[in-house]
Enzyme design. Structure first.
Site, PDB file in Angstrom:
ATOM      1  N   GLU A  44       0.856  -1.190   0.000  1.00  0.00           N
ATOM      2  CA  GLU A  44       0.000   0.000   0.000  1.00  0.00           C
ATOM      3  C   GLU A  44       0.891   1.240   0.000  1.00  0.00           C
ATOM      4  O   GLU A  44       1.821   1.354   0.790  1.00  0.00           O
ATOM      5  CB  GLU A  44      -0.921  -0.043   1.221  1.00  0.00           C
ATOM      6  CG  GLU A  44      -2.017   0.992   1.214  1.00  0.00           C
ATOM      7  CD  GLU A  44      -1.509   2.354   1.621  1.00  0.00           C
ATOM      8  OE1 GLU A  44      -1.708   3.290   0.809  1.00  0.00           O
ATOM      9  OE2 GLU A  44      -0.912   2.474   2.709  1.00  0.00           O
ATOM     10  N   SER A  45       0.585   2.194  -0.877  1.00  0.00           N
ATOM     11  CA  SER A  45       1.531   3.270  -1.182  1.00  0.00           C
ATOM     12  C   SER A  45       1.745   4.250  -0.028  1.00  0.00           C
ATOM     13  O   SER A  45       2.880   4.683   0.211  1.00  0.00           O
ATOM     14  CB  SER A  45       1.077   4.034  -2.435  1.00  0.00           C
ATOM     15  OG  SER A  45      -0.205   4.587  -2.251  1.00  0.00           O
ATOM     16  N   ARG A  92       3.114  10.415  -6.704  1.00  0.00           N
ATOM     17  CA  ARG A  92       2.379  10.958  -5.562  1.00  0.00           C
ATOM     18  C   ARG A  92       3.144  10.593  -4.293  1.00  0.00           C
ATOM     19  O   ARG A  92       3.511   9.446  -4.104  1.00  0.00           O
ATOM     20  CB  ARG A  92       0.949  10.413  -5.486  1.00  0.00           C
ATOM     21  CG  ARG A  92       0.170  11.020  -4.316  1.00  0.00           C
ATOM     22  CD  ARG A  92      -1.199  10.410  -4.158  1.00  0.00           C
ATOM     23  NE  ARG A  92      -2.020  10.660  -5.332  1.00  0.00           N
ATOM     24  CZ  ARG A  92      -3.019   9.870  -5.708  1.00  0.00           C
ATOM     25  NH1 ARG A  92      -3.284   8.769  -5.028  1.00  0.00           N
ATOM     26  NH2 ARG A  92      -3.724  10.156  -6.770  1.00  0.00           N
ATOM     27  N   GLY A  93       3.352  11.592  -3.429  1.00  0.00           N
ATOM     28  CA  GLY A  93       4.055  11.333  -2.185  1.00  0.00           C
ATOM     29  C   GLY A  93       5.469  10.833  -2.388  1.00  0.00           C
ATOM     30  O   GLY A  93       5.988  10.056  -1.582  1.00  0.00           O
ATOM     31  N   ASP A 138      -5.566   9.104 -10.257  1.00  0.00           N
ATOM     32  CA  ASP A 138      -4.300   8.484 -10.645  1.00  0.00           C
ATOM     33  C   ASP A 138      -4.160   8.639 -12.159  1.00  0.00           C
ATOM     34  O   ASP A 138      -5.009   8.153 -12.912  1.00  0.00           O
ATOM     35  CB  ASP A 138      -4.276   6.999 -10.273  1.00  0.00           C
ATOM     36  CG  ASP A 138      -4.349   6.765  -8.773  1.00  0.00           C
ATOM     37  OD1 ASP A 138      -3.739   7.554  -8.027  1.00  0.00           O
ATOM     38  OD2 ASP A 138      -5.013   5.801  -8.354  1.00  0.00           O
ATOM     39  N   GLU A 144      -2.032  -1.367  -9.665  1.00  0.00           N
ATOM     40  CA  GLU A 144      -1.717  -2.749 -10.024  1.00  0.00           C
ATOM     41  C   GLU A 144      -2.966  -3.502 -10.477  1.00  0.00           C
ATOM     42  O   GLU A 144      -2.925  -4.315 -11.403  1.00  0.00           O
ATOM     43  CB  GLU A 144      -1.099  -3.464  -8.821  1.00  0.00           C
ATOM     44  CG  GLU A 144       0.171  -2.812  -8.283  1.00  0.00           C
ATOM     45  CD  GLU A 144      -0.087  -1.780  -7.194  1.00  0.00           C
ATOM     46  OE1 GLU A 144       0.831  -1.544  -6.402  1.00  0.00           O
ATOM     47  OE2 GLU A 144      -1.195  -1.199  -7.140  1.00  0.00           O
ATOM     48  N   CYS A 194      -8.019   6.327  -6.809  1.00  0.00           N
ATOM     49  CA  CYS A 194      -7.588   5.482  -5.703  1.00  0.00           C
ATOM     50  C   CYS A 194      -8.780   4.762  -5.090  1.00  0.00           C
ATOM     51  O   CYS A 194      -9.842   5.357  -4.875  1.00  0.00           O
ATOM     52  CB  CYS A 194      -6.876   6.329  -4.649  1.00  0.00           C
ATOM     53  SG  CYS A 194      -6.450   5.410  -3.154  1.00  0.00           S
TER      54      CYS A 194
END
EC number: 1.7.1.13
Length: 279
Positions: free
Chosen positions: A87-88, A255-256, A194, A227, A187
């Site tokens: 998880e990002s 992102r981030g 995204d 994914e 998301c």
């Protein structure tokens, strides 16, 4: 997949979180690939035999043993056969935890990253830390193929619809690489947009480009992780176009401090991690 699945309820994504700056591997959180693959009917056997989630991490810093900050950029490959995806937001928080921790050298940090990601993903993971000097030499790349975006068509619906691919091929046998910069999904948890570029490389009956573009645009209000979107595209193309060989490769914007670039194929190896103009 049920978006309210209990395994997603514990994720930090979309919640107010504390930023920890001392090393803590427990910050990493996993999402079972099975959640999406059950929905696609591919949990037991995947239709692709090569693949990885290719990450670039731009915001990595730690202290050397004298307390001097160090920085690097990481290339990470998480094998498609791993039990979990990462998880990002948890990955971002985990990387932040290195900020005020001391490590002997770049190689030690690289080894720790790999060990922790393997435990979280429950599968093979490759990690390479790059110095900024080396990374600065990497040019902006383009995904090879014909861009299908400049078609004079009208779009009235933006709800995901795989049936837009119905009867999408003719009888001409071709090998093609087709590219679109118009992939956009949201998301699964936060609904944040995204943005991605997708390349479809196939050998088989020729795919109608208008139908393919309409299908890709239909992801515009669809909620899934990067994914999962790529695996869905792969499965839908195999179902409707039935190519002999197929690769789907998407490169998403950052992102981030992280970009995620999933690749799935039934015939060719994982590509090099080369950033695009929007990355």
């Amino acid at each position: 997949m049920q978006y309210h699945d209990q395994s997603l309820q514990t994720l930090k994504l979309g919640k107010k979180t504390e930023y920890i700056s001392t090393y803590d591997r427990t910050l990493l959180q996993a999402v079972p690939r099975k959640l999406n693959r059950d929905d696609l009917g591919i949990s037991t056997k995947q239709p692709f035999s090569f693949g990885a989630d290719i990450w670039t991490a731009y915001e990595i810093s730690w202290l050397n043993l004298k307390g001097v900050p160090q920085v690097a950029i990481a290339d990470v490959e998480i094998d498609y056969q791993s039990e979990n995806l990462i998880e990002s937001k948890s990955f971002k928080l985990y990387l932040n935890s290195f900020n005020q921790s001391q490590f002997e050298n770049l190689q030690q940090v690289e080894q720790i990253l790999q060990q922790d990601l393997i435990k979280c993903a429950k599968g093979q993971v490759k990690v390479r830390l790059n110095s900024l000097q080396n990374y600065a030499q990497q040019p902006i790349a383009t995904l090879q193929g014909e861009c299908i975006d400049e078609q004079d068509i009208e779009i009235l619906c933006y709800e995901f619809d795989p049936n837009l691919l119905e009867n999408c091929t003719n009888k001409q046998w071709v090998e093609e690489k087709l590219v679109s910069h118009l992939l956009k999904s949201n998301c699964l948890i936060t609904n944040q947009p995204d943005w991605g570029t997708v390349q479809i490389h196939y050998i088989g009956n020729q795919i109608n480009r208008e139908k393919l573009l309409r299908y890709l645009i239909s992801f515009r209000q669809h909620n899934e992780f990067h994914e999962q979107c790529v695996e869905r595209i792969f499965c839908d193309l195999m179902k409707f176009a039935q190519p002999e060989k197929l690769s789907v490769y998407a490169r998403y914007t950052r992102r981030g401090g992280l970009d995620i670039n999933p690749f799935r194929s039934n015939f060719e190896p994982i590509p090099l991690n080369q950033r695009l103009a929007r990355q």
